[in-house]
Design an enzyme around this catalytic site. Structure first.
Site, PDB file in Angstrom:
ATOM      1  N   LYS A 151      79.096  55.499   7.685  1.00 29.51           N
ATOM      2  CA  LYS A 151      78.950  55.110   6.287  1.00 29.51           C
ATOM      3  C   LYS A 151      79.245  53.635   6.065  1.00 29.51           C
ATOM      4  O   LYS A 151      78.782  53.049   5.090  1.00 29.51           O
ATOM      5  CB  LYS A 151      79.829  55.983   5.389  1.00 29.51           C
ATOM      6  CG  LYS A 151      79.234  57.386   5.247  1.00 29.51           C
ATOM      7  CD  LYS A 151      79.747  58.163   4.063  1.00 29.51           C
ATOM      8  CE  LYS A 151      78.917  59.439   3.905  1.00 29.51           C
ATOM      9  NZ  LYS A 151      79.591  60.550   3.320  1.00 29.51           N
TER      10      LYS A 151
ATOM     11  N   LYS B 299      70.864  64.435   9.482  1.00 27.34           N
ATOM     12  CA  LYS B 299      71.365  65.653   8.832  1.00 27.34           C
ATOM     13  C   LYS B 299      70.837  65.763   7.401  1.00 27.34           C
ATOM     14  O   LYS B 299      70.790  64.772   6.683  1.00 27.34           O
ATOM     15  CB  LYS B 299      72.905  65.592   8.795  1.00 27.34           C
ATOM     16  CG  LYS B 299      73.563  66.830   8.224  1.00 27.34           C
ATOM     17  CD  LYS B 299      75.077  66.733   8.325  1.00 27.34           C
ATOM     18  CE  LYS B 299      75.704  66.015   7.163  1.00 27.34           C
ATOM     19  NZ  LYS B 299      75.692  66.744   5.888  1.00 27.34           N
TER      20      LYS B 299
ATOM     21  N   LYS C 115      73.524  66.296   0.898  1.00 29.04           N
ATOM     22  CA  LYS C 115      73.373  66.345  -0.560  1.00 29.04           C
ATOM     23  C   LYS C 115      73.444  64.966  -1.196  1.00 29.04           C
ATOM     24  O   LYS C 115      73.031  64.809  -2.336  1.00 29.04           O
ATOM     25  CB  LYS C 115      74.352  67.321  -1.189  1.00 29.04           C
ATOM     26  CG  LYS C 115      75.800  67.028  -1.065  1.00 29.04           C
ATOM     27  CD  LYS C 115      76.572  68.136  -1.790  1.00 29.04           C
ATOM     28  CE  LYS C 115      77.654  68.724  -0.927  1.00 29.04           C
ATOM     29  NZ  LYS C 115      78.640  67.726  -0.496  1.00 29.04           N
TER      30      LYS C 115
HETATM   31  P1  ATP Z   1      77.694  64.319   1.713  1.00 28.25           P
HETATM   32  O1  ATP Z   1      76.385  63.700   2.064  1.00 28.25           O
HETATM   33  O2  ATP Z   1      78.184  63.932   0.336  1.00 28.25           O
HETATM   34  O3  ATP Z   1      78.728  64.159   2.782  1.00 28.25           O
HETATM   35  P2  ATP Z   1      77.105  66.952   2.683  1.00 28.25           P
HETATM   36  O4  ATP Z   1      75.749  67.522   2.411  1.00 28.25           O
HETATM   37  O5  ATP Z   1      77.383  66.424   4.058  1.00 28.25           O
HETATM   38  O6  ATP Z   1      77.384  65.870   1.567  1.00 28.25           O
HETATM   39  P3  ATP Z   1      79.729  68.103   2.564  1.00 28.25           P
HETATM   40  O7  ATP Z   1      80.391  68.487   1.294  1.00 28.25           O
HETATM   41  O8  ATP Z   1      80.146  66.840   3.233  1.00 28.25           O
HETATM   42  O9  ATP Z   1      78.157  68.080   2.319  1.00 28.25           O
HETATM   43  O10 ATP Z   1      79.866  69.278   3.598  1.00 28.25           O
HETATM   44  C1  ATP Z   1      80.157  70.583   3.210  1.00 28.25           C
HETATM   45  C2  ATP Z   1      80.016  71.524   4.374  1.00 28.25           C
HETATM   46  O11 ATP Z   1      78.642  71.765   4.609  1.00 28.25           O
HETATM   47  C3  ATP Z   1      80.599  71.005   5.666  1.00 28.25           C
HETATM   48  O12 ATP Z   1      81.157  72.086   6.361  1.00 28.25           O
HETATM   49  C4  ATP Z   1      79.405  70.491   6.407  1.00 28.25           C
HETATM   50  O13 ATP Z   1      79.587  70.503   7.793  1.00 28.25           O
HETATM   51  C5  ATP Z   1      78.348  71.484   5.966  1.00 28.25           C
HETATM   52  N1  ATP Z   1      77.020  70.877   6.005  1.00 28.25           N
HETATM   53  C6  ATP Z   1      76.588  69.876   5.203  1.00 28.25           C
HETATM   54  N2  ATP Z   1      75.326  69.552   5.505  1.00 28.25           N
HETATM   55  C7  ATP Z   1      74.954  70.387   6.517  1.00 28.25           C
HETATM   56  C8  ATP Z   1      73.751  70.542   7.261  1.00 28.25           C
HETATM   57  N3  ATP Z   1      72.704  69.789   7.036  1.00 28.25           N
HETATM   58  N4  ATP Z   1      73.712  71.510   8.213  1.00 28.25           N
HETATM   59  C9  ATP Z   1      74.779  72.301   8.459  1.00 28.25           C
HETATM   60  N5  ATP Z   1      75.949  72.188   7.789  1.00 28.25           N
HETATM   61  C10 ATP Z   1      76.036  71.249   6.833  1.00 28.25           C
HETATM   62 MG    MG Z   2      79.257  65.424   4.434  1.00 28.38          MG
END
Ligand code: ATP
Ligand code: MG
Length: 326
Positions: free
Chosen positions: A111, A192, A195
Site C-alpha cells: 500500500k 486480489k 472491496k
Molecule cells: P481492503 O481492500 O479494504 O483491504 P478486502 O476486500 O481485502 O478490503 P478485508 O476486510 O481486508 O477485505 O478482508 C476481510 C477478509 O476477507 C479477510 O479474511 C481476507 O483475507 C478475506 N478476503 C478479502 N478479499 C478476498 C479475496 N479476494 N479472496 C479471498 N479472501 C478474501
Molecule cells: Mg484487505
C-alpha cells in the site's frame, strides 16, 4: 469448545472474495466452534472514510453477515468500536512489537509502494488485529491467504508476551480455505479481488444486481488458448472462474475442471455467471428482510455486552501482569 474469530472491514462493500475467503468459512464452521464475527470498523479508518458512508457500511456488513447464513444464535456478532478494550490491548501489544517485524508486513509495503502519504494507523493496524484476536483467546482465525501473515504476527506477539509475563494468551492459527483463499479481480486476474478496488468491473459486490454480476463474469479477462484447465500461474483468469464455481457449488476443483473440459470460454462463463447470480439473489432476498428490521441492533447489543465482559477481564489480567496497577 474451540473458538473461531474473524472480521471484515467496512472499508467498502463486501465482495464475492469476502464471502468465499472469510464469511463462508465462518458459516461452514459455526456448528462446530464458538464463533466470533465482528465488524472491524476501527480498521476502516486507517484510510480516509466519509462518516455517513462508513456508518451505513457498518450496518450493511452486519446485515450481510446474517444474510450470508451466519446464525446469530451460534455467533457472537459485535462492533469493534463499541468495545473499548480492543484499542487498549492494542497499545500494550504495540509496545511488545518490534519496528522491524511490523515493517515486514507485505500489505503495508504494497500500500505504501505507490509513494502515497499514509497514516500511522495503516502501519500499526496488524497489531490492532492481533489484539482483536488474542483478546478472546481465539483458536482459529478464518481468513483469506492475504491475511495469513497478519495472523502469524499475532502468534509472534502473543508468544513473546507469554514468554515474558507468563501464559496469558492462546496462540491463534489461521484457517485458510482449500479453495478460494484468494479470489482474483475479474479484470486483472493476477490481483486480489478487493472491496477497495478502483475498478468495480473486476469486483463482484454482494449487493450488485444479479444481472450486473453476470455481465462482470461474462466480461472477465481470460486468455486466448481456448482450453479449460486449472492452472493459476499460466491461466489465472480461467482458474479464477473455476475456483468461484468450485467454492459456490462446493464441488472439488478437479471435478469442476472435468465438468467444463469440453466447454468453450463463453459457455463456461455463462454457467459460472448463473451460479454467482443465484448466490447473490438468495443473499439479497434475506438481506432485504433483515436490513430494516431491529434484529441488527439486537444482535449487536448482545454482542457488545458479552464481549465487553470477556475483554475487560482479559485486559485486567494483562495490566496486572505488566504491573499497571496501584
Ligand atoms: P481492503 O481492500 O479494504 O483491504 P478486502 O476486500 O481485502 O478490503 P478485508 O476486510 O481486508 O477485505 O478482508 C476481510 C477478509 O476477507 C479477510 O479474511 C481476507 O483475507 C478475506 N478476503 C478479502 N478479499 C478476498 C479475496 N479476494 N479472496 C479471498 N479472501 C478474501
Ligand atoms: Mg484487505
Amino acid at each position: 469448545m474451540k473458538k473461531t474469530l474473524t472480521g471484515l472491514k467496512p472499508s467498502g462493500e463486501l465482495t464475492l472474495g469476502s464471502l468465499i475467503g472469510a464469511i463462508k468459512q465462518m458459516k461452514d464452521y459455526q456448528e462446530d466452534y464458538d464463533s466470533y464475527l465482528f465488524v472491524p470498523d476501527l480498521h476502516a479508518i486507517t484510510v480516509p472514510q466519509d462518516p455517513k458512508e462508513l456508518k451505513e457500511r457498518i450496518r450493511k456488513n452486519v446485515g450481510l453477515y446474517l444474510a450470508c447464513g451466519i446464525d446469530p444464535k451460534r455467533n457472537t456478532i459485535y462492533l469493534q468500536s463499541e468495545n473499548l478494550y480492543h484499542a487498549n490491548l492494542s497499545w500494550v501489544l504495540e509496545c511488545t512489537t518490534y519496528m522491524g517485524e511490523a515493517s515486514r508486513m507485505t500489505q503495508y509495503k504494497d500500500k505504501t509502494s505507490k509513494g502515497e502519504n499514509v497514516s500511522v494507523g495503516l502501519f500499526t493496524y496488524p497489531i490492532l488485529m492481533a489484539a482483536d484476536i488474542i483478546l478472546y483467546d481465539a483458536d482459529y482465525v478464518p481468513v483469506g491467504i492475504d491475511q495469513k501473515q497478519h495472523v502469524e504476527l499475532a502468534r509472534d506477539i502473543a508468544t513473546r508476551f507469554n514468554n515474558k509475563y507468563g501464559n496469558t494468551f492462546k496462540i491463534p492459527e489461521p484457517l485458510i480455505p482449500k479453495t478460494g483463499a484468494k479470489i482474483m479481480d475479474l479484470q486483472a486476474p493476477t490481483k486480489k479481488m478487493s472491496k477497495s478496488a478502483d475498478n468495480y468491473k473486476g469486483t463482484i459486490l454482494l449487493l450488485d444486481p444479479p444481472e450486473t454480476a453476470k455481465k462482470k463474469i461474462m466480461s472477465a479477462v481470460t486468455d486466448s488458448d481456448n482450453l479449460v484447465k486449472y492452472d493459476p500461474i499460466n491461466k489465472p483468469g480461467i482458474s479464477n472462474l473455476l475456483t468461484i464455481y468450485s467454492s459456490l457449488k462446493e464441488i472439488p476443483i478437479t471435478e469442476v475442471e472435468k465438468h467444463f473440459q469440453d466447454y468453450n470460454y463463453g459457455s463456461l462463463k455463462k454457467e459460472v455467471a448463473e451460479v454467482v447470480a443465484t448466490t447473490l439473489t438468495t443473499i439479497q432476498k434475506k438481506y432485504q428482510e433483515i436490513i430494516n428490521s431491529n434484529i441488527i441492533n439486537e444482535v449487536l447489543d448482545a454482542g457488545r455486552e458479552k464481549t465487553t465482559k470477556l475483554a475487560e477481564a482479559k485486559l485486567k489480567e494483562v495490566y496486572h501482569k505488566i504491573g499497571l496497577e496501584r
